[in-house]
Design a protein around this motif. Structure first.
Motif, PDB file in Angstrom:
ATOM      1  N   VAL A 174       1.489  13.541  -6.964  1.00  0.00           N
ATOM      2  CA  VAL A 174       1.010  12.173  -7.170  1.00  0.00           C
ATOM      3  C   VAL A 174       1.417  11.282  -6.012  1.00  0.00           C
ATOM      4  CG1 VAL A 174       1.243  10.135  -8.623  1.00  0.00           C
ATOM      5  CG2 VAL A 174       0.908  12.374  -9.651  1.00  0.00           C
ATOM      6  N   GLU A 232       1.744  12.015  -3.105  1.00  0.00           N
ATOM      7  CA  GLU A 232       0.884  12.316  -1.971  1.00  0.00           C
ATOM      8  C   GLU A 232      -0.356  11.428  -1.987  1.00  0.00           C
ATOM      9  OE1 GLU A 232       0.853  16.807  -0.468  1.00  0.00           O
ATOM     10  OE2 GLU A 232       0.157  16.468  -2.494  1.00  0.00           O
ATOM     11  N   LEU A 233      -0.871  11.253  -3.201  1.00  0.00           N
ATOM     12  CA  LEU A 233      -2.078  10.443  -3.327  1.00  0.00           C
ATOM     13  C   LEU A 233      -1.796   8.993  -2.982  1.00  0.00           C
ATOM     14  CD1 LEU A 233      -3.584  12.041  -6.483  1.00  0.00           C
ATOM     15  CD2 LEU A 233      -4.769  11.713  -4.328  1.00  0.00           C
ATOM     16  N   VAL A 234      -0.613   8.516  -3.388  1.00  0.00           N
ATOM     17  CA  VAL A 234      -0.268   7.129  -3.086  1.00  0.00           C
ATOM     18  C   VAL A 234      -0.290   6.915  -1.583  1.00  0.00           C
ATOM     19  CG1 VAL A 234       1.413   5.301  -3.447  1.00  0.00           C
ATOM     20  CG2 VAL A 234       1.247   7.159  -5.091  1.00  0.00           C
ATOM     21  N   HIS A 279      -2.070   8.077   0.423  1.00  0.00           N
ATOM     22  CA  HIS A 279      -3.394   8.122   1.027  1.00  0.00           C
ATOM     23  C   HIS A 279      -4.339   7.067   0.479  1.00  0.00           C
ATOM     24  CE1 HIS A 279      -6.679  10.095   3.144  1.00  0.00           C
ATOM     25  NE2 HIS A 279      -5.699  10.497   3.909  1.00  0.00           N
ATOM     26  N   LEU A 280      -3.769   5.952   0.077  1.00  0.00           N
ATOM     27  CA  LEU A 280      -4.604   4.916  -0.520  1.00  0.00           C
ATOM     28  C   LEU A 280      -5.328   4.069   0.513  1.00  0.00           C
ATOM     29  CD1 LEU A 280      -2.809   3.448  -3.644  1.00  0.00           C
ATOM     30  CD2 LEU A 280      -5.203   4.039  -3.435  1.00  0.00           C
ATOM     31  N   ASP A 281      -5.860   4.650   1.532  1.00  0.00           N
ATOM     32  CA  ASP A 281      -6.621   3.788   2.433  1.00  0.00           C
ATOM     33  C   ASP A 281      -8.100   4.045   2.220  1.00  0.00           C
ATOM     34  OD1 ASP A 281      -7.686   5.045   5.350  1.00  0.00           O
ATOM     35  OD2 ASP A 281      -6.478   6.312   4.049  1.00  0.00           O
ATOM     36  N   PHE A 282      -8.856   3.027   2.420  1.00  0.00           N
ATOM     37  CA  PHE A 282     -10.240   3.071   1.992  1.00  0.00           C
ATOM     38  C   PHE A 282     -11.204   3.474   3.086  1.00  0.00           C
ATOM     39  CE2 PHE A 282      -8.795   1.403  -1.827  1.00  0.00           C
ATOM     40  CZ  PHE A 282      -9.828   1.480  -2.740  1.00  0.00           C
ATOM     41  N   ALA A 292     -11.364   6.737   4.422  1.00  0.00           N
ATOM     42  CA  ALA A 292     -11.458   8.171   4.690  1.00  0.00           C
ATOM     43  C   ALA A 292     -12.848   8.771   4.487  1.00  0.00           C
ATOM     44  CB  ALA A 292     -10.448   8.910   3.831  1.00  0.00           C
ATOM     45  N   VAL A 293     -13.511   8.447   3.413  1.00  0.00           N
ATOM     46  CA  VAL A 293     -14.677   9.238   3.035  1.00  0.00           C
ATOM     47  C   VAL A 293     -15.803   9.179   4.044  1.00  0.00           C
ATOM     48  CG1 VAL A 293     -16.286   9.773   1.229  1.00  0.00           C
ATOM     49  CG2 VAL A 293     -14.194   8.570   0.727  1.00  0.00           C
TER      50      VAL A 293
END
Lengths: 340, 355
Positions: A1, A3-5, A7-10, A12-13
């Motif tokens: 979890v 790890e996900l925090v 990567h909270l930048d918007f 990436a996709v």
């Protein structure tokens, strides 16, 4: 979890956002440049016309052929980026930029053929197919191109037509890439083929009237498949110019939407290959204006953004002036207006 | 939509999505030697496997839902609008500007003003697109794309020029909006209120398009514009209103991103939500209620991208490849509609064509 925090930048996709940020490396404004005043602006715009305009030229010629057969390929942006990646990778592996250009053309032809094959199915919306091919091509190029971001590949040769001048900007403005020469020859040649040969006639027939072409015994889906594949091949070549000459390396920011502009350019050129040539030069020049004016201290960095928008405003104005809701545009293949 | 067509749509869509997952699995196995069970395990964990990933997926879904409406609403009229990215940027900018102007008022006033300004900003852009289509016959797809480019350059100009906060050095941005005006989390979850905005907007769009005379007229005009005109329907008004509403939804997505995530308008707003929204709308077949699950799915894929990258050591573009495959498969599946016998009404099935 946790790890996900992290990567909270918007961002990436989707890399599509970068379509909107024109990659504008300096146009030969070296430190040793002579101060030419307003002449410098003109020279910079001339340099930009063919340097920035060449990819426009190839994608618009490709789109022109496709549209003449009665179909729009909105996915050329993906083809362009894929062509840039392929051209660079193959040039890096083989050491020959021309093999890279050929490979880019091949990949472009395959992507074009996929687009055409999907569009040949019943009830499929070609605009949506174009957008999906754009996403697919870009995703694939970014995926396969990861290992090629760092290395440098052999570049395409250029002709030094400015050897007579001692002024660096003039030498730079007249350093003309071989692919540009190919494009300049190709445009009138394509116009001649479309007008005078049997192939050109069949292609235009498919674009003007599907029924007439079918009645003559030609397979319209096959004509469009070939036309879209050829169009894709040209767009692939345009992409290889980006990575093999100007800006001259592979990165995910390589295209600034030239592939998307192709459709608008063809409308601007009213479906004539020769006018595509002039339109590409114009768009290349206008696209450079912002950076060139910044170089001359005529405008601030933020106002330059408004100049970047100029080609789009120009296209929109042309469309507003020449379109009509009562009839199709002059020069437009009749099948195009039927699909609306 | 009756039960039979709903079943047809759902099963064809799900089959297309499953088929794209299979293709993606083969692709990743061939190019990255990632075993399919690892791939799909981490994809699931990253998207919907934990409470945290659910919340992250829903947070990402919020702007997607609103941006998808920008394509879905005009699509009912037969116009394919792909300018959502531009509307989103203008909406976000208008929201940030209004939030700053209204500083000092109550938080609700500020939020209301920001939402209104965002709707106007985003709506105007697509309204122009609809107007050009109606009065000048300009293709809405191309004009919306050009307008989006222009809007984003204007956005860049304003953010880096007149509206720039001098304190934002490396990443130009507007001044931040007052902290009390930020959209908070919903019901103690880590998901902001933007999601509720999106769901409400979809339900409203559904009521408008499927349960009012306006929606009926719009769908009729979408089927055949000339026939609708001959029947005396106000086609021009239908186009303008629908386009403006679509643009307003995308503008609201920009407001949500500013008010719930970034606090200010900067380049992070232009992160591709407008473009992914087009995809979401097509997967939902432009049905306002279908947009919600489709957006959650894509929000989830985006959320899973990070963990897949790190756990499986695959490039960040992998998810983009998957999205591209999904879009292509969904479009391919369009040609299956009406061909599968089990979904056809009995009467049609039993018609015998004499030889």
């Amino acid at each position: 979890v946790s790890e996900l925090v992290a990567h909270l930048d918007f961002s990436a996709v989707f890399h599509l956002s970068r379509l909107f940020h024109l990659a504008t490396p300096s146009l030969g404004a070296a430190s040793s440049a002579t101060d030419l005043g307003l002449w410098g602006l003109l020279i910079a715009v001339i340099a930009g016309a063919h340097k920035v305009g060449t990819p426009f030229l190839f994608v618009s010629l490709g789109e022109c052929i496709t549209e003449k057969s009665g179909r729009v390929n909105l996915g050329l942006e993906g083809t362009l980026v894929m062509g840039a990646m392929t051209g660079f990778a193959i040039s890096y592996k083989t050491g020959s930029p021309w093999v890279g250009v050929l490979a880019a053309a091949g990949v472009g032809a395959v992507l074009g053929a996929i687009h055409a094959a999907i569009c040949n199915l019943p009830r499929v919306n070609y605009i949506a197919v174009g957008i999906s091919m754009m996403l697919f091509g870009m995703g694939l190029a970014f995926y396969l191109g990861k290992p090629y971001i760092q290395p440098s590949a052999p570049k395409l040769p250029a002709l030094n037509l400015g050897f007579w001048s001692s002024i660096e900007q003039i030498q730079d403005a007249l350093r003309i890439n071989a692919l540009f020469v190919v494009g300049v020859v190709l445009a009138p040649f394509l116009a001649w083929v479309l007008k005078n040969t049997r192939w050109g006639l069949i292609l235009r027939l498919a674009g003007e009237s599907e029924e007439a072409a079918a009645a003559m015994g030609y397979s319209v889906p096959r004509i469009r498949l070939i036309a879209t594949a050829v169009g894709g091949a040209l767009a692939g070549v345009g992409g290889s110019y980006l990575s093999l000459y100007y800006p001259g390396s592979w990165s995910e920011q390589i295209s600034s939407g030239q592939g998307l502009m192709a459709v608008a350019l063809v409308i601007f050129a009213r479906w004539s290959p020769v006018r595509c040539l002039f339109a590409s030069l114009l768009f290349g020049g206008v696209g450079t204006l912002g950076v060139a004016m910044q170089g001359q201290n005529l405008t601030s960095a933020s106002v330059a953004y408004l100049w970047f928008a100029a080609p789009y405003v120009l296209t929109l104005l042309i469309m507003v002036i020449t379109c009509s809701r009562l009839r199709a545009m002059v020069g437009a293949p009749a099948e195009l207006s039927r699909v609306q | 939509m009756n039960g039979r067509t709903l079943a047809e749509t759902l099963s064809i869509t799900i089959c297309a999505l499953l088929a794209s997952l299979v293709i993606f699995g083969v692709f990743m196995f061939a190019f990255a030697h990632v075993r399919p069970n690892d791939l799909f395990y981490w994809m699931y964990i990253g998207a919907f496997g934990t409470k945290f990933s659910w919340q992250y997926s829903l947070t990402r879904a919020a702007p997607l839902i609103l941006a998808a409406l920008c394509t879905a609403l005009p699509a009912r009229l037969g116009l394919i609008v792909i300018g959502g990215e531009g509307s989103l940027a203008l909406g976000g900018l208008a929201a940030a500007g209004t939030g700053l102007l209204l500083a000092g008022h109550s938080p609700y006033t500020i939020q209301f003003g920001m939402a209104g300004a965002a709707c106007v900003g985003g709506g105007l852009l697509i309204l122009v697109c609809g107007g050009l289509r109606y009065w000048r016959g300009v293709n809405a797809t191309i004009s919306s794309l050009l307008l989006a480019y222009i809007a984003i350059y204007v956005f860049d100009f304003l953010v880096e020029g007149p509206m720039r906060d001098p304190a934002s050095l490396n990443k130009p941005a507007t001044y931040p909006i007052p902290p009390e005006a930020m959209l908070g989390p919903m019901f103690g979850l880590d998901v902001h209120w933007g999601l509720a905005y999106g769901v409400v907007a979809c339900v409203l769009a559904w009521i408008l398009m499927d349960h009012t005379t306006f929606g009926f007229a719009a769908r009729m005009a979408g089927g055949n514009m000339r026939a609708a005109q001959a029947a005396g329907l106000p086609v021009g008004r239908l186009i303008l209103v629908t386009c403006a509403l679509g643009g307003a939804a995308a503008g609201l997505a920009g407001m949500v991103e500013v008010a719930a995530v970034h606090r200010q308008a900067n380049a992070s707003l232009i992160a591709g939500y407008g473009f992914t929204g087009i995809l979401v709308s097509f997967i939902a077949r432009h049905h306002p209620l279908g947009i919600i699950p489709a957006a959650v799915l894509f929000g989830g894929l985006g959320a899973a991208s990070g963990i897949m990258q790190r756990r499986l050591l695959i490039p960040d573009a992998s998810v983009q490849v998957l999205m591209g495959i999904m879009f292509v498969m969904i479009l391919l599946s369009e040609s299956l509609y009406g061909r599968l016998r089990i979904f056809q009404p009995r009467e049609v099935r039993e018609v015998v064509v004499p030889a």
